[in-house]
Design a protein around this motif. Structure first.
Motif, PDB file in Angstrom:
ATOM      1  N   VAL A 291       6.617   2.149  -9.311  1.00  0.00           N
ATOM      2  CA  VAL A 291       7.096   1.070  -8.995  1.00  0.00           C
ATOM      3  C   VAL A 291       7.468   1.162  -7.784  1.00  0.00           C
ATOM      4  O   VAL A 291       7.445   0.104  -6.939  1.00  0.00           O
ATOM      5  CB  VAL A 291       7.945   0.813 -10.216  1.00  0.00           C
ATOM      6  CG1 VAL A 291       8.714  -0.840  -9.862  1.00  0.00           C
ATOM      7  CG2 VAL A 291       7.296   0.441 -11.566  1.00  0.00           C
ATOM      8  N   LEU A 292       8.523   1.853  -7.406  1.00  0.00           N
ATOM      9  CA  LEU A 292       9.295   1.830  -6.238  1.00  0.00           C
ATOM     10  C   LEU A 292       8.521   1.942  -4.960  1.00  0.00           C
ATOM     11  O   LEU A 292       8.589   1.465  -4.041  1.00  0.00           O
ATOM     12  CB  LEU A 292      10.509   2.824  -6.323  1.00  0.00           C
ATOM     13  CG  LEU A 292      11.662   2.804  -7.476  1.00  0.00           C
ATOM     14  CD1 LEU A 292      12.391   3.770  -7.386  1.00  0.00           C
ATOM     15  CD2 LEU A 292      12.295   1.505  -7.422  1.00  0.00           C
ATOM     16  N   ASP A 293       7.430   2.773  -5.363  1.00  0.00           N
ATOM     17  CA  ASP A 293       6.614   3.192  -3.929  1.00  0.00           C
ATOM     18  C   ASP A 293       5.647   1.737  -3.734  1.00  0.00           C
ATOM     19  O   ASP A 293       5.489   1.666  -2.591  1.00  0.00           O
ATOM     20  CB  ASP A 293       5.597   4.039  -4.415  1.00  0.00           C
ATOM     21  CG  ASP A 293       6.308   5.599  -4.172  1.00  0.00           C
ATOM     22  OD1 ASP A 293       7.205   5.734  -3.643  1.00  0.00           O
ATOM     23  OD2 ASP A 293       5.698   6.473  -4.870  1.00  0.00           O
ATOM     24  N   GLN A 294       5.240   1.140  -4.580  1.00  0.00           N
ATOM     25  CA  GLN A 294       4.593  -0.138  -4.534  1.00  0.00           C
ATOM     26  C   GLN A 294       5.321  -1.140  -3.887  1.00  0.00           C
ATOM     27  O   GLN A 294       4.758  -2.002  -3.003  1.00  0.00           O
ATOM     28  CB  GLN A 294       3.774  -0.594  -5.884  1.00  0.00           C
ATOM     29  CG  GLN A 294       2.816   0.296  -6.325  1.00  0.00           C
ATOM     30  CD  GLN A 294       1.892  -0.269  -7.599  1.00  0.00           C
ATOM     31  OE1 GLN A 294       1.659  -1.454  -7.364  1.00  0.00           O
ATOM     32  NE2 GLN A 294       1.484   0.282  -8.314  1.00  0.00           N
ATOM     33  N   LEU A 295       6.480  -1.252  -4.273  1.00  0.00           N
ATOM     34  CA  LEU A 295       7.333  -2.395  -3.769  1.00  0.00           C
ATOM     35  C   LEU A 295       7.801  -2.274  -2.535  1.00  0.00           C
ATOM     36  O   LEU A 295       7.860  -3.200  -1.850  1.00  0.00           O
ATOM     37  CB  LEU A 295       8.714  -2.678  -4.727  1.00  0.00           C
ATOM     38  CG  LEU A 295       8.295  -3.246  -6.315  1.00  0.00           C
ATOM     39  CD1 LEU A 295       9.741  -3.293  -6.996  1.00  0.00           C
ATOM     40  CD2 LEU A 295       7.881  -4.596  -6.190  1.00  0.00           C
ATOM     41  N   VAL A 296       7.975  -1.078  -1.886  1.00  0.00           N
ATOM     42  CA  VAL A 296       8.508  -1.013  -0.635  1.00  0.00           C
ATOM     43  C   VAL A 296       7.395   0.009   0.001  1.00  0.00           C
ATOM     44  O   VAL A 296       7.972   0.679   1.288  1.00  0.00           O
ATOM     45  CB  VAL A 296      10.068  -0.102  -0.514  1.00  0.00           C
ATOM     46  CG1 VAL A 296      10.946  -1.280  -1.361  1.00  0.00           C
ATOM     47  CG2 VAL A 296       9.959   1.120  -1.194  1.00  0.00           C
ATOM     48  N   GLU A 297       6.067  -0.229  -0.071  1.00  0.00           N
ATOM     49  CA  GLU A 297       5.170   0.497   0.502  1.00  0.00           C
ATOM     50  C   GLU A 297       5.391   0.097   2.141  1.00  0.00           C
ATOM     51  O   GLU A 297       4.829   1.152   2.737  1.00  0.00           O
ATOM     52  CB  GLU A 297       3.772   0.109  -0.132  1.00  0.00           C
ATOM     53  CG  GLU A 297       2.626   0.577   0.407  1.00  0.00           C
ATOM     54  CD  GLU A 297       1.402   0.404  -0.046  1.00  0.00           C
ATOM     55  OE1 GLU A 297       0.163   0.872   0.291  1.00  0.00           O
ATOM     56  OE2 GLU A 297       1.328  -0.442  -0.662  1.00  0.00           O
ATOM     57  N   GLN A 298       5.201  -1.047   2.363  1.00  0.00           N
ATOM     58  CA  GLN A 298       5.363  -1.465   3.712  1.00  0.00           C
ATOM     59  C   GLN A 298       6.691  -1.544   4.316  1.00  0.00           C
ATOM     60  O   GLN A 298       7.139  -2.542   5.039  1.00  0.00           O
ATOM     61  CB  GLN A 298       4.659  -2.801   4.042  1.00  0.00           C
ATOM     62  CG  GLN A 298       2.860  -2.889   3.544  1.00  0.00           C
ATOM     63  CD  GLN A 298       2.357  -3.995   3.747  1.00  0.00           C
ATOM     64  OE1 GLN A 298       2.254  -4.320   4.694  1.00  0.00           O
ATOM     65  NE2 GLN A 298       1.855  -4.533   2.754  1.00  0.00           N
ATOM     66  N   ARG A 299       7.498  -0.343   4.386  1.00  0.00           N
ATOM     67  CA  ARG A 299       8.753  -0.465   4.790  1.00  0.00           C
ATOM     68  C   ARG A 299       8.746  -0.468   6.292  1.00  0.00           C
ATOM     69  O   ARG A 299       7.869  -0.109   6.856  1.00  0.00           O
ATOM     70  CB  ARG A 299       9.311   0.758   4.106  1.00  0.00           C
ATOM     71  CG  ARG A 299       8.875   1.983   4.460  1.00  0.00           C
ATOM     72  CD  ARG A 299       9.629   3.242   3.352  1.00  0.00           C
ATOM     73  NE  ARG A 299       8.932   4.548   3.572  1.00  0.00           N
ATOM     74  CZ  ARG A 299       8.023   4.961   2.782  1.00  0.00           C
ATOM     75  NH1 ARG A 299       7.700   4.271   1.765  1.00  0.00           N
ATOM     76  NH2 ARG A 299       7.592   6.284   2.907  1.00  0.00           N
ATOM     77  N   CYS A 300       9.813  -0.690   6.575  1.00  0.00           N
ATOM     78  CA  CYS A 300      10.358  -1.010   8.331  1.00  0.00           C
ATOM     79  C   CYS A 300      10.640   0.465   8.738  1.00  0.00           C
ATOM     80  O   CYS A 300      11.213   0.169   9.814  1.00  0.00           O
ATOM     81  CB  CYS A 300      11.295  -2.127   8.395  1.00  0.00           C
ATOM     82  SG  CYS A 300      10.826  -3.500   7.628  1.00  0.00           S
ATOM     83  N   TYR A 301      10.689   1.516   8.221  1.00  0.00           N
ATOM     84  CA  TYR A 301      10.994   2.605   8.815  1.00  0.00           C
ATOM     85  C   TYR A 301       9.950   3.918   8.581  1.00  0.00           C
ATOM     86  O   TYR A 301       9.426   3.751   7.490  1.00  0.00           O
ATOM     87  CB  TYR A 301      12.526   2.998   8.390  1.00  0.00           C
ATOM     88  CG  TYR A 301      12.530   3.072   6.888  1.00  0.00           C
ATOM     89  CD1 TYR A 301      12.337   4.127   5.875  1.00  0.00           C
ATOM     90  CD2 TYR A 301      13.265   1.650   6.385  1.00  0.00           C
ATOM     91  CE1 TYR A 301      12.354   4.160   4.627  1.00  0.00           C
ATOM     92  CE2 TYR A 301      13.302   1.730   4.952  1.00  0.00           C
ATOM     93  CZ  TYR A 301      12.883   2.869   4.262  1.00  0.00           C
ATOM     94  OH  TYR A 301      13.010   2.813   2.579  1.00  0.00           O
ATOM     95  N   SER A 302      10.171   4.832   9.386  1.00  0.00           N
ATOM     96  CA  SER A 302       8.995   5.827   9.187  1.00  0.00           C
ATOM     97  C   SER A 302       9.617   7.076   8.122  1.00  0.00           C
ATOM     98  O   SER A 302       8.708   7.774   7.674  1.00  0.00           O
ATOM     99  CB  SER A 302       8.931   6.732  10.469  1.00  0.00           C
ATOM    100  OG  SER A 302      10.101   6.980  10.965  1.00  0.00           O
TER     101      SER A 302
END
Length: 253
Positions: free
Chosen positions: A114-125
């Motif tokens: 769940v957490l991976d899908q929700l913040v998949e396109q995060r703004c940090y590397s």
């Protein structure tokens, strides 16, 4: 401020040699998929399809990160399942005493899919760091003093009066005034107002404002001073007035 799925065992096993094992494995997979769908639906109903599209919080956090680039570790008391900060900030500690039906809060934060899908396109590397503590933020929940770069206070009571001790010196309090916490913080002599994010909080998602285009980072001193003045008297709001505001549940000044 500074300071509906079918039961997947229907139709029998595809493995003629081990029908029981096949049944069990598929039933477990179905249960996992159903829970994933349930948890994602919870977030979508509250905030949008993913953290990136959480209107307009994602854009507000991006504005904050752009203008205050040293923010790495964030504390979010009274968070519910609002994990949008993790889309922008690499390390976030979430605190909430609410458990929900069948301890759904714990299940949400423990589900890496769940957490991976929700913040998949995060703004940090770097890898995301999400910590969840099921606790009342007014009690000791295991956080070290002066350990976070920013404290978030959004519609969850007077967080600033309870949790500023966890913020590093020259750290940031990012608060709204839904429960008058921004007003309360404005009376704290240990804090100084350095910026405000202005714009419609809940823009129509069909409009261009839904992308956060209407949000502005305001640093003009006069504009900032006017934010916490009583309209009738033009005087700065007092702590007593701010506390009265918190009982109402919405800023009225």
């Amino acid at each position: 401020m500074v300071k509906t799925r079918k039961r997947c065992y229907e139709g029998g096993s595809t493995d003629a040699k081990t029908p029981g094992g096949g049944e069990i494995r598929r039933a477990k997979s179905c249960k996992t998929d159903k829970m994933l769908s349930t948890l994602l639906d919870m977030f979508q109903k509250q905030y949008g399809s993913d953290a990136k599209n959480d209107y307009p919080f994602a854009q507000a956090f991006k504005l904050c990160s752009h203008n205050l680039p040293n923010i790495q570790r964030v504390l979010y008391p009274g968070c519910y399942i609002h994990v949008t900060p993790s889309f922008v900030f690499p390390e976030v500690v979430y605190v909430d005493s609410y458990k929900g039906k069948s301890n759904i809060m714990q299940k949400f934060f423990q589900n890496e899919n769940v957490l991976d899908q929700l913040v998949e396109q995060r703004c940090y590397s770097q890898p995301k760091q999400i910590t969840y503590r099921q606790s009342d933020y007014r009690s000791d929940f295991g956080e070290e003093l002066e350990s976070v770069d920013m404290l978030l206070s959004f519609s969850a009571g007077s967080i600033s009066s309870q949790c500023l001790k966890y913020v590093k010196r020259e750290g940031i309090l990012f608060a709204d005034d839904e429960h008058a916490d921004a007003s309360i913080a404005s009376t704290n002599p240990e804090l100084r107002l350095i910026a405000a994010v202005q714009g419609s909080r809940w823009p129509n998602k069909t409009s261009s404002a839904a992308n956060g285009d209407n949000l502005k980072w305001v640093t003009d001193v006069k504009q900032l001073k006017d934010l916490f003045k009583v309209k009738k008297t033009k005087k700065p709001i007092t702590l007593e007035q701010a506390l009265e505001n918190s009982k109402v549940g919405r800023s009225k000044w």
